[in-house]
Design a protein around this motif. Structure first.
Motif, PDB file in Angstrom:
ATOM      1  N   ALA A   1       4.184  19.093  -6.950  1.00 51.19           N
ATOM      2  CA  ALA A   1       2.971  19.442  -6.208  1.00 51.19           C
ATOM      3  C   ALA A   1       1.729  18.951  -6.938  1.00 51.19           C
ATOM      4  O   ALA A   1       0.784  18.441  -6.313  1.00 51.19           O
ATOM      5  CB  ALA A   1       2.903  20.948  -5.998  1.00 51.19           C
ATOM      6  N   ALA A   2       1.714  19.066  -8.257  1.00 45.77           N
ATOM      7  CA  ALA A   2       0.573  18.592  -9.046  1.00 45.77           C
ATOM      8  C   ALA A   2       0.418  17.080  -8.932  1.00 45.77           C
ATOM      9  O   ALA A   2      -0.707  16.565  -8.790  1.00 45.77           O
ATOM     10  CB  ALA A   2       0.744  19.003 -10.513  1.00 45.77           C
ATOM     11  N   LEU A   3       1.530  16.362  -8.990  1.00 47.41           N
ATOM     12  CA  LEU A   3       1.496  14.903  -8.838  1.00 47.41           C
ATOM     13  C   LEU A   3       0.957  14.520  -7.463  1.00 47.41           C
ATOM     14  O   LEU A   3       0.140  13.596  -7.338  1.00 47.41           O
ATOM     15  CB  LEU A   3       2.894  14.323  -9.038  1.00 47.41           C
ATOM     16  N   THR A   4       1.392  15.235  -6.443  1.00 48.72           N
ATOM     17  CA  THR A   4       0.939  14.938  -5.082  1.00 48.72           C
ATOM     18  C   THR A   4      -0.558  15.177  -4.936  1.00 48.72           C
ATOM     19  O   THR A   4      -1.270  14.364  -4.331  1.00 48.72           O
ATOM     20  CB  THR A   4       1.712  15.794  -4.069  1.00 48.72           C
ATOM     21  N   ILE A   5      -1.040  16.266  -5.507  1.00 52.13           N
ATOM     22  CA  ILE A   5      -2.479  16.554  -5.457  1.00 52.13           C
ATOM     23  C   ILE A   5      -3.272  15.433  -6.138  1.00 52.13           C
ATOM     24  O   ILE A   5      -4.313  14.980  -5.638  1.00 52.13           O
ATOM     25  CB  ILE A   5      -2.786  17.909  -6.116  1.00 52.13           C
ATOM     26  N   TYR A   6      -2.769  14.975  -7.280  1.00 48.82           N
ATOM     27  CA  TYR A   6      -3.442  13.880  -7.994  1.00 48.82           C
ATOM     28  C   TYR A   6      -3.485  12.614  -7.137  1.00 48.82           C
ATOM     29  O   TYR A   6      -4.534  11.948  -7.039  1.00 48.82           O
ATOM     30  CB  TYR A   6      -2.712  13.590  -9.309  1.00 48.82           C
TER      31      TYR A   6
ATOM     32  N   GLU B   1     -10.816   5.772  -0.609  1.00 41.94           N
ATOM     33  CA  GLU B   1     -11.332   5.716   0.759  1.00 41.94           C
ATOM     34  C   GLU B   1     -12.840   5.929   0.784  1.00 41.94           C
ATOM     35  O   GLU B   1     -13.562   5.277   1.546  1.00 41.94           O
ATOM     36  CB  GLU B   1     -10.648   6.778   1.625  1.00 41.94           C
ATOM     37  N   ALA B   2     -13.312   6.843  -0.046  1.00 40.09           N
ATOM     38  CA  ALA B   2     -14.746   7.135  -0.066  1.00 40.09           C
ATOM     39  C   ALA B   2     -15.555   5.942  -0.560  1.00 40.09           C
ATOM     40  O   ALA B   2     -16.725   5.773  -0.180  1.00 40.09           O
ATOM     41  CB  ALA B   2     -15.011   8.354  -0.945  1.00 40.09           C
TER      42      ALA B   2
ATOM     43  N   VAL C   1      -3.259  12.349  -3.833  1.00 42.97           N
ATOM     44  CA  VAL C   1      -4.149  12.552  -2.686  1.00 42.97           C
ATOM     45  C   VAL C   1      -5.598  12.349  -3.109  1.00 42.97           C
ATOM     46  O   VAL C   1      -6.363  11.639  -2.435  1.00 42.97           O
ATOM     47  CB  VAL C   1      -3.951  13.960  -2.087  1.00 42.97           C
ATOM     48  N   ARG C   2      -6.001  12.947  -4.228  1.00 41.78           N
ATOM     49  CA  ARG C   2      -7.376  12.778  -4.711  1.00 41.78           C
ATOM     50  C   ARG C   2      -7.670  11.325  -5.030  1.00 41.78           C
ATOM     51  O   ARG C   2      -8.768  10.813  -4.744  1.00 41.78           O
ATOM     52  CB  ARG C   2      -7.607  13.648  -5.950  1.00 41.78           C
ATOM     53  N   HIS C   3      -6.695  10.634  -5.601  1.00 35.52           N
ATOM     54  CA  HIS C   3      -6.873   9.223  -5.952  1.00 35.52           C
ATOM     55  C   HIS C   3      -7.153   8.381  -4.714  1.00 35.52           C
ATOM     56  O   HIS C   3      -8.130   7.609  -4.686  1.00 35.52           O
ATOM     57  CB  HIS C   3      -5.619   8.715  -6.665  1.00 35.52           C
TER      58      HIS C   3
ATOM     59  N   SER D   1       0.832  -1.198   0.000  1.00 34.33           N
ATOM     60  CA  SER D   1       0.000   0.000   0.000  1.00 34.33           C
ATOM     61  C   SER D   1       0.870   1.253   0.000  1.00 34.33           C
ATOM     62  O   SER D   1       1.816   1.367   0.779  1.00 34.33           O
ATOM     63  CB  SER D   1      -0.903   0.006   1.248  1.00 34.33           C
ATOM     64  N   TRP D   2       0.506   2.194  -0.871  1.00 31.62           N
ATOM     65  CA  TRP D   2       1.204   3.476  -0.960  1.00 31.62           C
ATOM     66  C   TRP D   2       0.389   4.598  -0.328  1.00 31.62           C
ATOM     67  O   TRP D   2       0.770   5.758  -0.392  1.00 31.62           O
ATOM     68  CB  TRP D   2       1.477   3.808  -2.431  1.00 31.62           C
ATOM     69  N   ARG D   3      -0.760   4.247   0.266  1.00 33.52           N
ATOM     70  CA  ARG D   3      -1.676   5.254   0.786  1.00 33.52           C
ATOM     71  C   ARG D   3      -1.003   6.181   1.790  1.00 33.52           C
ATOM     72  O   ARG D   3      -1.076   7.409   1.666  1.00 33.52           O
ATOM     73  CB  ARG D   3      -2.888   4.577   1.417  1.00 33.52           C
ATOM     74  N   THR D   4      -0.368   5.634   2.816  1.00 37.64           N
ATOM     75  CA  THR D   4       0.221   6.491   3.850  1.00 37.64           C
ATOM     76  C   THR D   4       1.496   7.172   3.358  1.00 37.64           C
ATOM     77  O   THR D   4       1.811   8.273   3.809  1.00 37.64           O
ATOM     78  CB  THR D   4       0.516   5.679   5.119  1.00 37.64           C
ATOM     79  N   PHE D   5       2.216   6.540   2.422  1.00 34.62           N
ATOM     80  CA  PHE D   5       3.420   7.168   1.882  1.00 34.62           C
ATOM     81  C   PHE D   5       3.096   8.491   1.211  1.00 34.62           C
ATOM     82  O   PHE D   5       3.899   9.426   1.226  1.00 34.62           O
ATOM     83  CB  PHE D   5       4.117   6.231   0.893  1.00 34.62           C
ATOM     84  N   VAL D   6       1.903   8.579   0.639  1.00 36.98           N
ATOM     85  CA  VAL D   6       1.479   9.842   0.017  1.00 36.98           C
ATOM     86  C   VAL D   6       1.429  10.948   1.067  1.00 36.98           C
ATOM     87  O   VAL D   6       1.626  12.122   0.746  1.00 36.98           O
ATOM     88  CB  VAL D   6       0.122   9.662  -0.695  1.00 36.98           C
ATOM     89  N   GLY D   7       1.198  10.587   2.328  1.00 37.57           N
ATOM     90  CA  GLY D   7       1.254  11.582   3.399  1.00 37.57           C
ATOM     91  C   GLY D   7       2.625  12.238   3.484  1.00 37.57           C
ATOM     92  O   GLY D   7       2.730  13.450   3.753  1.00 37.57           O
TER      93      GLY D   7
END
Length: 477
Positions: free
Chosen positions: A158-163, A172-173, A165-167, A35-41
């Motif tokens: 920054a743009a990659l990070t925003i993408y 999660e939703a 995070v939204r992903h 999982s890469w979910r928390t790494f995005v943090g």
């Protein structure tokens, strides 16, 4: 002006503690849970930091300096550091803020981290450090290499990070809602990892000009300030009492305030294996961070946001070290197979009631309702003084409570072992059966519910059972 370091550190400690912000866990999840979910943090921290530092530099508010990249020192040091943070149970900043939660294992790791860092920087091992840094290149940062503005790297990153995070927020939703503690007010609930990341990035931006005003041209940092803290304590030399020292002391203070106010502080004494690992891990952290030129904060948050070769290559090899150590050490415990009598006894230190299990209402047992659980003198630790009748277990790690309920005692287990053990024993249960887990690892209050939502298990009960202790009941999906 160094007092501002204490204030910044206190806010940072509060955010890290409430966000369960652990870079070790973020890197570990890549290898153990895919999982890469928390790494995005962490990427959120870097992105916010990068935008802020680039703006401050462009405005002439700060003037960062860049060290030449020393490949041998950085690669070897980063790997050693990554390996060590698995043994110690947390990275440098994580060790400071978990010390504020009352984890004695983190106190041990922090002490050996400080000693080995001081030895590497100015002590008996400084010659080895200098030797490793003797081979350096002319490389400093990616913008300098290509001769372009740092903004060419900041904006796409920054743009990659925003993408990303939204992903992950979209994923999660779509998942079942993450279970939260049912007997806690909203203000006591942990921060989302991305919210914590954004706040830490902002704190890092604010930290740099405040640190520079105190004569320290740098931002957030843990390794050198940790060494200076020890050197000030042992020598009394006031030259070591600087903004960085106040920063790390502030992290400890802020974490303690946050943990104490939310009921997550309790002195927790590790077993002998964890203590030995803390000593070895803390020592490796100090050696590795000194060679790499920083830890997961200095390299993984600050140098990466400056797009230095040192920062990104160090982060890569820290991750490799984490992956290797995780594969070696982070495995579920093995239990000897032996016959279990039809009726036995079982007791835990905190959460299993002192009574015979006779009805469905008795399956999930509460410390608060148990008169046989009495306080012990150290840190609010409680001990069950009686026994309960149980049925044979499907696993030697489990105790059957009846009607498809099984108990797993993870009290005293440090992160990530409560989750590792829960995932291991869940394989022995049938769909529809319940696992009652007692644990006192703060990070598991988020990790276990996240696992349940991801793997399709239902949390039927989740409650606080005492100071820094919790019980969660999971129905296998």
């Amino acid at each position: 002006m160094i007092i501002t370091g204490l204030a910044v550190g206190a806010v940072l400690g509060i955010v890290m503690q409430r966000g369960r912000f652990c870079v070790t866990g973020m890197l570990r999840d890549i290898f153990l849970q895919r999982s890469w979910r928390t790494f995005v943090g962490l990427l959120v921290v870097i992105a916010v930091h990068a935008v802020g530092l680039a703006a401050l530099t462009s405005a002439g508010v700060i003037t960062p300096t860049y060290d030449n990249f020393a490949p041998a020192a950085v690669i070897l040091g980063a790997f050693i550091f990554g390996f060590g943070i698995i043994l110690s149970g947390g990275c440098a900043s994580g060790t400071w803020y978990r010390s504020g939660e009352g984890l004695v294992g983190s106190w041990i790791a922090l002490a050996t981290y400080a000693v080995s860092t001081a030895a590497m920087k100015t002590g008996v091992l400084s010659g080895f450090t200098n030797f490793m840094f003797s081979w350096e290149t002319e490389l400093t940062t990616l913008p300098a290499l290509f001769g372009i503005s740092v903004w060419w790297f900041v904006v796409p990153f920054a743009a990659l990070t925003i993408y990303l995070v939204r992903h992950f927020l979209t994923l999660e939703a779509k998942r079942p809602k993450i279970a939260r503690l049912g007997n806690q007010p909203a203000w006591k609930r942990p921060l989302h990892v991305y919210t914590a990341g954004a706040l830490i990035g902002l704190i890092g931006v604010i930290a740099w000009p405040l640190s520079a005003a105190a004569g320290r041209n740098s931002g957030l940092g843990i390794t050198t300030p940790t060494a200076h803290t020890l050197q000030y304590i042992t020598t009394g030399d006031e030259s070591y009492l600087n903004w960085g020292v106040m920063l790390v002391l502030g992290i400890l203070v802020g974490s303690f305030i946050a943990a104490r106010s939310t009921g997550e502080f309790r002195v927790r004494v590790p077993d002998s294996v964890t203590s030995v690992r803390s000593v070895i891990g803390g020592t490796m952290m100090g050696v590795g961070a000194s060679l790499a030129g920083g830890c997961t904060v200095g390299n993984g948050m600050v140098q990466t946001s400056l797009f230095s070769f040192q920062g990104w290559i160090a982060l890569l090899f820290i991750a490799i070290g984490v992956g290797v150590a995780a594969k070696i050490f982070l495995k579920p415990a093995t239990a000897a197979k032996k016959k279990t009598p039809d009726t036995g006894t079982y007791s835990t230190e905190q959460s299993l009631a002192n009574e015979t299990v006779t009805s469905a209402e008795d399956r999930v047992l509460k410390v608060a309702d148990n008169p046989a659980v009495s306080p012990a003198p150290l840190g609010g630790l409680k001990m069950a003084t009686g026994l309960i009748n149980i049925q044979p277990a499907v696993s030697e790690k489990l105790r059957e409570l009846g009607d498809g309920y099984y108990a797993l005692d993870s009290l005293g287990a440090v992160c990530p072992f409560p989750l590792i053990e829960a995932k291991d024993v869940m394989q022995d249960l049938q769909s529809g059966q319940h696992l009652v887990i007692d644990f006192d690892c703060t990070q598991a209050t988020d990790a276990i519910p996240q696992w349940c939502a991801t793997d399709g298990h239902e949390v039927t009960d989740f409650r606080e059972t005492g100071e820094a202790s919790w019980q969660i009941t999971v129905k296998k999906g």
